[in-house]
Motif scaffolding. Structure first.
Motif, PDB file in Angstrom:
ATOM      1  N   ILE A 199       0.843  -1.205   0.000  1.00  0.00           N
ATOM      2  CA  ILE A 199       0.000   0.000   0.000  1.00  0.00           C
ATOM      3  C   ILE A 199       0.875   1.251   0.000  1.00  0.00           C
ATOM      4  O   ILE A 199       0.629   2.206  -0.752  1.00  0.00           O
ATOM      5  CB  ILE A 199      -0.955  -0.003   1.213  1.00  0.00           C
ATOM      6  N   LEU A 200       1.904   1.261   0.847  1.00  0.00           N
ATOM      7  CA  LEU A 200       2.807   2.407   0.909  1.00  0.00           C
ATOM      8  C   LEU A 200       3.521   2.620  -0.422  1.00  0.00           C
ATOM      9  O   LEU A 200       3.644   3.756  -0.901  1.00  0.00           O
ATOM     10  CB  LEU A 200       3.832   2.202   2.029  1.00  0.00           C
ATOM     11  N   GLN A 201       3.996   1.548  -1.017  1.00  0.00           N
ATOM     12  CA  GLN A 201       4.659   1.658  -2.314  1.00  0.00           C
ATOM     13  C   GLN A 201       3.734   2.291  -3.345  1.00  0.00           C
ATOM     14  O   GLN A 201       4.144   3.158  -4.126  1.00  0.00           O
ATOM     15  CB  GLN A 201       5.096   0.278  -2.800  1.00  0.00           C
ATOM     16  N   ASN A 202       2.488   1.852  -3.356  1.00  0.00           N
ATOM     17  CA  ASN A 202       1.522   2.365  -4.312  1.00  0.00           C
ATOM     18  C   ASN A 202       1.227   3.839  -4.063  1.00  0.00           C
ATOM     19  O   ASN A 202       1.163   4.637  -5.001  1.00  0.00           O
ATOM     20  CB  ASN A 202       0.238   1.542  -4.240  1.00  0.00           C
ATOM     21  N   GLU A 203       1.068   4.210  -2.798  1.00  0.00           N
ATOM     22  CA  GLU A 203       0.715   5.588  -2.480  1.00  0.00           C
ATOM     23  C   GLU A 203       1.886   6.549  -2.668  1.00  0.00           C
ATOM     24  O   GLU A 203       1.683   7.732  -2.940  1.00  0.00           O
ATOM     25  CB  GLU A 203       0.195   5.668  -1.043  1.00  0.00           C
ATOM     26  N   LEU A 204       3.109   6.059  -2.532  1.00  0.00           N
ATOM     27  CA  LEU A 204       4.273   6.918  -2.745  1.00  0.00           C
ATOM     28  C   LEU A 204       4.398   7.345  -4.200  1.00  0.00           C
ATOM     29  O   LEU A 204       4.947   8.407  -4.500  1.00  0.00           O
ATOM     30  CB  LEU A 204       5.546   6.193  -2.299  1.00  0.00           C
ATOM     31  N   GLY A 205       3.921   6.509  -5.126  1.00  0.00           N
ATOM     32  CA  GLY A 205       3.859   6.890  -6.531  1.00  0.00           C
ATOM     33  C   GLY A 205       5.131   6.629  -7.320  1.00  0.00           C
ATOM     34  O   GLY A 205       6.097   6.028  -6.827  1.00  0.00           O
ATOM     35  N   ASP A 206       5.134   7.125  -8.554  1.00  0.00           N
ATOM     36  CA  ASP A 206       6.210   6.824  -9.500  1.00  0.00           C
ATOM     37  C   ASP A 206       7.558   7.398  -9.082  1.00  0.00           C
ATOM     38  O   ASP A 206       8.611   6.871  -9.482  1.00  0.00           O
ATOM     39  CB  ASP A 206       5.849   7.351 -10.892  1.00  0.00           C
ATOM     40  N   ASP A 207       7.555   8.488  -8.313  1.00  0.00           N
ATOM     41  CA  ASP A 207       8.822   9.087  -7.901  1.00  0.00           C
ATOM     42  C   ASP A 207       9.662   8.154  -7.044  1.00  0.00           C
ATOM     43  O   ASP A 207      10.860   8.351  -6.886  1.00  0.00           O
ATOM     44  CB  ASP A 207       8.569  10.383  -7.121  1.00  0.00           C
ATOM     45  N   TRP A 208       9.006   7.133  -6.475  1.00  0.00           N
ATOM     46  CA  TRP A 208       9.708   6.181  -5.626  1.00  0.00           C
ATOM     47  C   TRP A 208       9.908   4.826  -6.317  1.00  0.00           C
ATOM     48  O   TRP A 208      10.414   3.886  -5.712  1.00  0.00           O
ATOM     49  CB  TRP A 208       8.932   5.954  -4.321  1.00  0.00           C
ATOM     50  N   SER A 209       9.541   4.731  -7.554  1.00  0.00           N
ATOM     51  CA  SER A 209       9.608   3.442  -8.256  1.00  0.00           C
ATOM     52  C   SER A 209      11.009   3.197  -8.804  1.00  0.00           C
ATOM     53  O   SER A 209      11.567   4.031  -9.522  1.00  0.00           O
ATOM     54  CB  SER A 209       8.598   3.415  -9.415  1.00  0.00           C
ATOM     55  N   GLU A 210      11.598   2.052  -8.451  1.00  0.00           N
ATOM     56  CA  GLU A 210      12.896   1.658  -8.992  1.00  0.00           C
ATOM     57  C   GLU A 210      12.687   0.469  -9.922  1.00  0.00           C
ATOM     58  O   GLU A 210      11.755  -0.308  -9.762  1.00  0.00           O
ATOM     59  CB  GLU A 210      13.879   1.329  -7.872  1.00  0.00           C
ATOM     60  N   LEU A 211      13.577   0.332 -10.886  1.00  0.00           N
ATOM     61  CA  LEU A 211      13.409  -0.683 -11.925  1.00  0.00           C
ATOM     62  C   LEU A 211      14.423  -1.819 -11.790  1.00  0.00           C
ATOM     63  O   LEU A 211      14.733  -2.494 -12.758  1.00  0.00           O
ATOM     64  CB  LEU A 211      13.552  -0.031 -13.309  1.00  0.00           C
ATOM     65  N   LEU A 212      14.937  -2.026 -10.571  1.00  0.00           N
ATOM     66  CA  LEU A 212      15.982  -3.033 -10.369  1.00  0.00           C
ATOM     67  C   LEU A 212      15.453  -4.325  -9.758  1.00  0.00           C
ATOM     68  O   LEU A 212      16.238  -5.201  -9.386  1.00  0.00           O
ATOM     69  CB  LEU A 212      17.087  -2.448  -9.468  1.00  0.00           C
ATOM     70  N   PHE A 213      14.146  -4.457  -9.612  1.00  0.00           N
ATOM     71  CA  PHE A 213      13.533  -5.678  -9.060  1.00  0.00           C
ATOM     72  C   PHE A 213      14.130  -6.026  -7.698  1.00  0.00           C
ATOM     73  O   PHE A 213      14.379  -7.198  -7.398  1.00  0.00           O
ATOM     74  CB  PHE A 213      13.715  -6.859 -10.029  1.00  0.00           C
ATOM     75  N   LEU A 214      14.357  -5.012  -6.861  1.00  0.00           N
ATOM     76  CA  LEU A 214      15.029  -5.250  -5.590  1.00  0.00           C
ATOM     77  C   LEU A 214      14.265  -6.209  -4.685  1.00  0.00           C
ATOM     78  O   LEU A 214      14.863  -6.958  -3.922  1.00  0.00           O
ATOM     79  CB  LEU A 214      15.252  -3.924  -4.851  1.00  0.00           C
ATOM     80  N   ASP A 215      12.941  -6.207  -4.762  1.00  0.00           N
ATOM     81  CA  ASP A 215      12.147  -7.085  -3.904  1.00  0.00           C
ATOM     82  C   ASP A 215      12.287  -8.554  -4.286  1.00  0.00           C
ATOM     83  O   ASP A 215      11.989  -9.441  -3.475  1.00  0.00           O
ATOM     84  CB  ASP A 215      10.660  -6.695  -3.955  1.00  0.00           C
ATOM     85  N   ASP A 216      12.714  -8.834  -5.510  1.00  0.00           N
ATOM     86  CA  ASP A 216      12.786 -10.211  -6.002  1.00  0.00           C
ATOM     87  C   ASP A 216      14.211 -10.695  -6.242  1.00  0.00           C
ATOM     88  O   ASP A 216      14.418 -11.861  -6.589  1.00  0.00           O
ATOM     89  CB  ASP A 216      12.010 -10.352  -7.320  1.00  0.00           C
ATOM     90  N   ILE A 217      15.195  -9.826  -6.048  1.00  0.00           N
ATOM     91  CA  ILE A 217      16.559 -10.154  -6.439  1.00  0.00           C
ATOM     92  C   ILE A 217      17.093 -11.354  -5.651  1.00  0.00           C
ATOM     93  O   ILE A 217      17.024 -11.395  -4.431  1.00  0.00           O
ATOM     94  CB  ILE A 217      17.451  -8.908  -6.260  1.00  0.00           C
ATOM     95  N   PHE A 218      17.590 -12.355  -6.369  1.00  0.00           N
ATOM     96  CA  PHE A 218      18.071 -13.619  -5.816  1.00  0.00           C
ATOM     97  C   PHE A 218      17.016 -14.298  -4.936  1.00  0.00           C
ATOM     98  O   PHE A 218      17.339 -15.012  -3.991  1.00  0.00           O
ATOM     99  CB  PHE A 218      19.380 -13.427  -5.041  1.00  0.00           C
ATOM    100  N   ARG A 219      15.771 -14.055  -5.317  1.00  0.00           N
ATOM    101  CA  ARG A 219      14.642 -14.708  -4.657  1.00  0.00           C
ATOM    102  C   ARG A 219      13.684 -15.244  -5.710  1.00  0.00           C
ATOM    103  O   ARG A 219      13.236 -16.377  -5.637  1.00  0.00           O
ATOM    104  CB  ARG A 219      13.931 -13.709  -3.742  1.00  0.00           C
ATOM    105  N   GLU A 220      13.371 -14.407  -6.674  1.00  0.00           N
ATOM    106  CA  GLU A 220      12.562 -14.794  -7.826  1.00  0.00           C
ATOM    107  C   GLU A 220      13.224 -14.375  -9.138  1.00  0.00           C
ATOM    108  O   GLU A 220      12.690 -14.647 -10.205  1.00  0.00           O
ATOM    109  CB  GLU A 220      11.175 -14.141  -7.746  1.00  0.00           C
ATOM    110  N   PHE A 221      14.359 -13.701  -9.035  1.00  0.00           N
ATOM    111  CA  PHE A 221      15.012 -13.152 -10.226  1.00  0.00           C
ATOM    112  C   PHE A 221      16.517 -13.159 -10.022  1.00  0.00           C
ATOM    113  O   PHE A 221      17.013 -12.771  -8.964  1.00  0.00           O
ATOM    114  CB  PHE A 221      14.524 -11.719 -10.470  1.00  0.00           C
ATOM    115  N   ASP A 222      17.255 -13.631 -11.032  1.00  0.00           N
ATOM    116  CA  ASP A 222      18.712 -13.688 -10.971  1.00  0.00           C
ATOM    117  C   ASP A 222      19.295 -12.632 -11.914  1.00  0.00           C
ATOM    118  O   ASP A 222      19.370 -12.844 -13.128  1.00  0.00           O
ATOM    119  CB  ASP A 222      19.209 -15.084 -11.368  1.00  0.00           C
TER     120      ASP A 222
END
Length: 360
Positions: free
Chosen positions: A254-277
């Motif tokens: 919810i916080l990520q969504n409400e913070l908006g595009d200014d806070w969006s990173e394109l490095l897949f940090l939430d999935d790195i070495f967990r769902e994405f290599d």
């Protein structure tokens, strides 16, 4: 727009001049210790690699020996995942360099460290590195574990910075400070945002934490990594992170969504070495540009590329297999695939066990 175009040209030329000067004046060890720890465009890393090849062949045999020990990480050090990708690109450039291939001492035992790696040529070193990456560091479990720590800390620190109001306020203040002290031309060119500061903060904190792990568990005198102790800490920190994340996941999203595009990173940090290599995704992208490298790989490396394609956590792996007629598998059952992914990104991962358990 006319003003922006004029400014963009000036900033681009200034940046390129600084970049060329940096590469020209840095020695080989300085380049891999600093520049290899960053993300680049393909042109930029090609420029770095070309310059590094030329510097290397003009070095003494002793300097080359030290350089190769350093770049191939025969002694453990703290690096981020971009390092492995940049080394791959450099080794490809070195392998196909007419300068290096015509330089007799480049293929000497001292240079290739055949006693340590089982390689007797530059191509052998390249094949060694590709197998190392695609087997999830099968013969270097210390590197596997440090990359897993890298991903864990990136996920953890991003979660922390998003969830804590004081941290978010600090990142916003850094943007406002940049607007206040920097010229408008620089602001327009770089495009400062909270997302930029978020990524930098995650990178900095991750590097500090990873360096602490190396200092804690690597004995430089004995050149020994206390793997079991380090694995135990990894499991403890990972379990704690997973527990907190699951408890706070709904609020976090919810916080990520409400913070908006200014806070969006394109490095897949939430999935790195967990769902994405990210290492293998970038490696596949590089290898797609060098079909002759893939064709010349030993069969065991081609099998590892097929494994990477099968779990669907590696961009371009399937495309690489299809282009070169490499075998890969489909894991159709969702529960089986999830277990396969968890094992793939675990410290105990063994490619032979993975192959027999999930793909045959």
């Amino acid at each position: 727009m006319d003003n922006f175009r004029s400014n963009a040209k000036k900033e681009r030329e200034s940046s390129e001049a600084f970049w060329k000067n940096l590469i020209a004046n840095a020695n080989p060890l300085e380049i891999i210790q600093t520049l290899f720890q960053q993300a680049y465009t393909q042109k930029e890393i090609n420029d770095v690699s070309d310059a590094l090849v030329e510097k290397l062949v003009n070095s003494s045999e002793g300097e080359r020996y030290i350089f190769m020990r350093e770049i191939l990480m025969l002694e453990l050090k703290s690096v981020n995942y971009w390092y492995y990708i940049n080394v791959l690109n450099f080794l490809i450039k070195l392998n196909y360099s007419s300068i290096a291939s015509n330089y007799s001492s480049i293929t000497s035992v001292n240079f290739t460290l055949s006693d340590n790696l089982g390689c007797s040529s530059i191509e052998g070193l390249l094949h060694y590195w590709i197998y190392l990456l695609f087997s999830r560091f099968n013969n270097r479990r210390d590197l596997r574990l440090t990359t897993l720590f890298d991903g864990l800390y990136r996920r953890l620190f991003k979660f922390y910075f998003i969830m804590q109001k004081t941290s978010r306020d600090y990142l916003k203040e850094m943007v406002e400070l940049s607007y206040y002290i920097l010229p408008e031309e620089t602001i327009a060119w770089i495009g400062y945002s909270p997302a930029n500061n978020l990524i930098k903060s995650v990178e900095n904190e991750t590097q500090r934490a990873l360096s602490a792990i190396i200092r804690k568990y690597y004995d430089k005198n004995k050149r020994h990594f206390n793997l079991n102790l380090a694995e135990q800490e990894y499991f403890q920190v990972n379990a704690l992170y997973n527990q907190i994340f699951e408890q706070q996941k709904e609020k976090y999203l919810i916080l990520q969504n409400e913070l908006g595009d200014d806070w969006s990173e394109l490095l897949f940090l939430d999935d790195i070495f967990r769902e994405f290599d990210p290492i293998l995704a970038a490696s596949c992208s590089i290898l797609l540009r060098y079909p002759q490298v893939v064709e010349g790989l030993p069969e065991k490396s081609k099998v590892q590329i097929g494994i990477a394609a099968s779990i669907k956590c590696v961009n371009y792996a399937k495309e690489l297999c299809q282009k070169h007629n490499l075998q890969y598998w489909e894991i159709k059952d969702a529960e089986t695939r999830q277990k396969a992914i968890e094992y793939y990104f675990s410290p105990q991962y063994d490619p032979d066990i993975f192959l027999s358990t999930y793909l045959t």
